[in-house]
Design a protein around this motif. Structure first.
Motif, short mmCIF file in Angstrom:
data_model
loop_
_atom_site.label_atom_id
_atom_site.label_comp_id
_atom_site.label_asym_id
_atom_site.label_seq_id
_atom_site.Cartn_x
_atom_site.Cartn_y
_atom_site.Cartn_z
N LEU A 23 88.54 81.75 73.51
CA LEU A 23 87.90 81.95 74.81
C LEU A 23 86.65 81.10 75.03
O LEU A 23 86.44 80.57 76.13
CB LEU A 23 87.55 83.43 74.99
N ARG A 24 85.81 80.97 74.01
CA ARG A 24 84.56 80.22 74.21
C ARG A 24 84.84 78.78 74.62
O ARG A 24 84.22 78.25 75.54
CB ARG A 24 83.70 80.27 72.94
N GLU A 25 85.78 78.14 73.92
CA GLU A 25 86.12 76.75 74.23
C GLU A 25 86.72 76.64 75.63
O GLU A 25 86.41 75.72 76.39
CB GLU A 25 87.10 76.19 73.19
N CYS A 26 87.56 77.59 75.97
CA CYS A 26 88.18 77.64 77.30
C CYS A 26 87.11 77.75 78.39
O CYS A 26 87.08 76.96 79.35
CB CYS A 26 89.14 78.82 77.36
N LEU A 27 86.22 78.72 78.25
CA LEU A 27 85.18 78.96 79.26
C LEU A 27 84.16 77.82 79.32
O LEU A 27 83.73 77.42 80.41
CB LEU A 27 84.48 80.29 78.98
N ASP A 28 83.80 77.27 78.16
CA ASP A 28 82.86 76.14 78.14
C ASP A 28 83.41 74.97 78.94
O ASP A 28 82.66 74.25 79.61
CB ASP A 28 82.60 75.68 76.70
N SER A 29 84.72 74.77 78.89
CA SER A 29 85.32 73.62 79.59
C SER A 29 85.20 73.76 81.10
O SER A 29 85.17 72.75 81.82
CB SER A 29 86.78 73.42 79.17
N ILE A 30 85.11 74.98 81.61
CA ILE A 30 84.89 75.18 83.05
C ILE A 30 83.42 74.95 83.38
O ILE A 30 83.09 74.30 84.37
CB ILE A 30 85.34 76.58 83.49
N LEU A 31 82.55 75.44 82.53
CA LEU A 31 81.11 75.27 82.74
C LEU A 31 80.74 73.79 82.77
O LEU A 31 79.79 73.38 83.46
CB LEU A 31 80.34 75.99 81.62
N LEU A 32 81.47 72.96 82.03
CA LEU A 32 81.17 71.53 81.93
C LEU A 32 81.82 70.68 83.02
O LEU A 32 81.69 69.44 83.01
CB LEU A 32 81.61 71.01 80.55
N ILE A 55 83.68 87.50 76.24
CA ILE A 55 83.49 87.07 77.63
C ILE A 55 82.10 87.47 78.13
O ILE A 55 81.36 86.67 78.69
CB ILE A 55 84.58 87.67 78.54
N ASN A 56 81.73 88.73 77.90
CA ASN A 56 80.42 89.22 78.37
C ASN A 56 79.26 88.53 77.65
O ASN A 56 78.23 88.22 78.26
CB ASN A 56 80.33 90.74 78.19
N GLU A 57 79.45 88.25 76.37
CA GLU A 57 78.43 87.53 75.59
C GLU A 57 78.27 86.11 76.13
O GLU A 57 77.15 85.59 76.26
CB GLU A 57 78.85 87.51 74.12
N TRP A 58 79.40 85.46 76.47
CA TRP A 58 79.37 84.10 77.02
C TRP A 58 78.62 84.08 78.35
O TRP A 58 77.80 83.20 78.60
CB TRP A 58 80.80 83.59 77.19
N ILE A 59 78.87 85.07 79.19
CA ILE A 59 78.17 85.15 80.49
C ILE A 59 76.67 85.32 80.29
O ILE A 59 75.86 84.66 80.95
CB ILE A 59 78.75 86.31 81.34
N ARG A 60 76.29 86.19 79.36
CA ARG A 60 74.85 86.41 79.09
C ARG A 60 74.19 85.13 78.58
O ARG A 60 73.09 84.78 79.00
CB ARG A 60 74.67 87.53 78.05
N ARG A 61 74.89 84.43 77.71
CA ARG A 61 74.32 83.22 77.11
C ARG A 61 74.10 82.12 78.15
O ARG A 61 73.16 81.33 78.04
CB ARG A 61 75.23 82.72 75.98
N HIS A 62 74.97 82.08 79.16
CA HIS A 62 74.89 81.00 80.15
C HIS A 62 74.36 81.49 81.50
O HIS A 62 74.54 80.81 82.51
CB HIS A 62 76.28 80.38 80.33
N GLN A 63 73.71 82.62 81.49
CA GLN A 63 73.22 83.23 82.73
C GLN A 63 72.36 82.28 83.56
O GLN A 63 72.45 82.25 84.79
CB GLN A 63 72.42 84.50 82.40
N ALA A 64 71.54 81.51 82.90
CA ALA A 64 70.63 80.60 83.61
C ALA A 64 71.40 79.51 84.36
O ALA A 64 70.92 78.98 85.37
CB ALA A 64 69.66 79.96 82.62
#
Length: 234
Positions: A23-32, A55-64
């Motif tokens: 999931l982290r790699e998947c979600l990071d690719s959208i953020l980028l 998923i929730n941890e990823w959202i918190r980490r990239h909240q900014a």
């Protein structure tokens, strides 16, 4: 009444069932993504692993980096299967465009930019996919370019003969297409992606693929479409 869609917004729909490891790699690719006007809709199909936690941890980490309401997480109370989960995502999508992303794969940073530009320049095309690289999960640098993707008039011919030549994880389509024909059904378990493309063509929607590989398709033992993937690559 037809839904009022947000112009130029891409709603990226990711369905997930027990893909915590990827999931982290998947979600990071959208953020980028270089195309910035997107919302992310994650539909978790009652996972039994740590997916929702991640998923929730990823959202918190990239909240900014994330705007308010840019990410929607919908956790289903029971497992409904791929077609049910992706339809929930499609219904929640507000964008003029809807993109699909599988939770065990990831996208090239230019993917959305190239596909949205293509659709904007070709108003007669309703759905566009791309070519992609497949890679074994244990050897991520060992990438092979897909050879079964088709282009132009060949696409309609292939589906007319019962074949398949659009990679579902790569597609971006106009929201109005979903408003017109709906999403996949449960009629063909394991081949819902084929059904959605065939249904689009039956509704006289024009479909194209971009030859550039803008997606990375992970091969692993637990992937949903292993038998279909093997058939396509042969």
């Amino acid at each position: 009444m037809e839904m009022e869609r947000v112009k130029n917004l891409v709603s990226v729909v990711i369905t997930n069932y027990n893909r915590a490891d990827y999931l982290r790699e998947c979600l990071d690719s959208i953020l980028l993504q270089t195309y910035q006007k997107w919302e992310l809709i994650i539909v978790d199909d009652a996972s039994t692993d740590d997916s929702v936690l991640i998923i929730n941890e990823w959202i918190r980490r990239h909240q900014a980096s994330l705007a308010e309401n840019q990410v929607i997480v919908h956790v289903l109370p029971r497992n409904v299967g791929f077609s049910g989960a992706i339809n929930v995502g499609f219904y929640l999508a507000r964008g003029e465009f809807i993109a699909v992303q599988d939770s065990d794969d990831y996208s090239h940073a230019l993917r959305l930019e190239r596909q949205i530009k293509f659709l904007q320049q070709n108003p007669d095309i309703e759905l566009v996919g791309t070519n992609y690289y497949a890679f074994p999960s244990e050897m991520p640098t060992k990438r092979e370019l897909s050879t079964w993707i088709k282009y132009g008039d060949e696409i309609k011919k292939v589906y007319g003969n019962g074949g398949h030549c659009v990679c579902h994880g790569t597609i971006v389509f106009r929201g109005r297409l979903f408003d017109q024909i709906g999403g996949p059904t449960r009629r063909i378990k394991g081949a819902e992606d084929y059904e959605f493309i065939a249904k689009s063509l039956n509704a006289r929607a024009r479909i194209e693929n971009i030859p550039e590989a803008l997606y990375y398709y992970r091969l692993h033992a637990n992937q949903r479409s292993t038998k279909y993937y093997r058939r396509k690559e042969e």
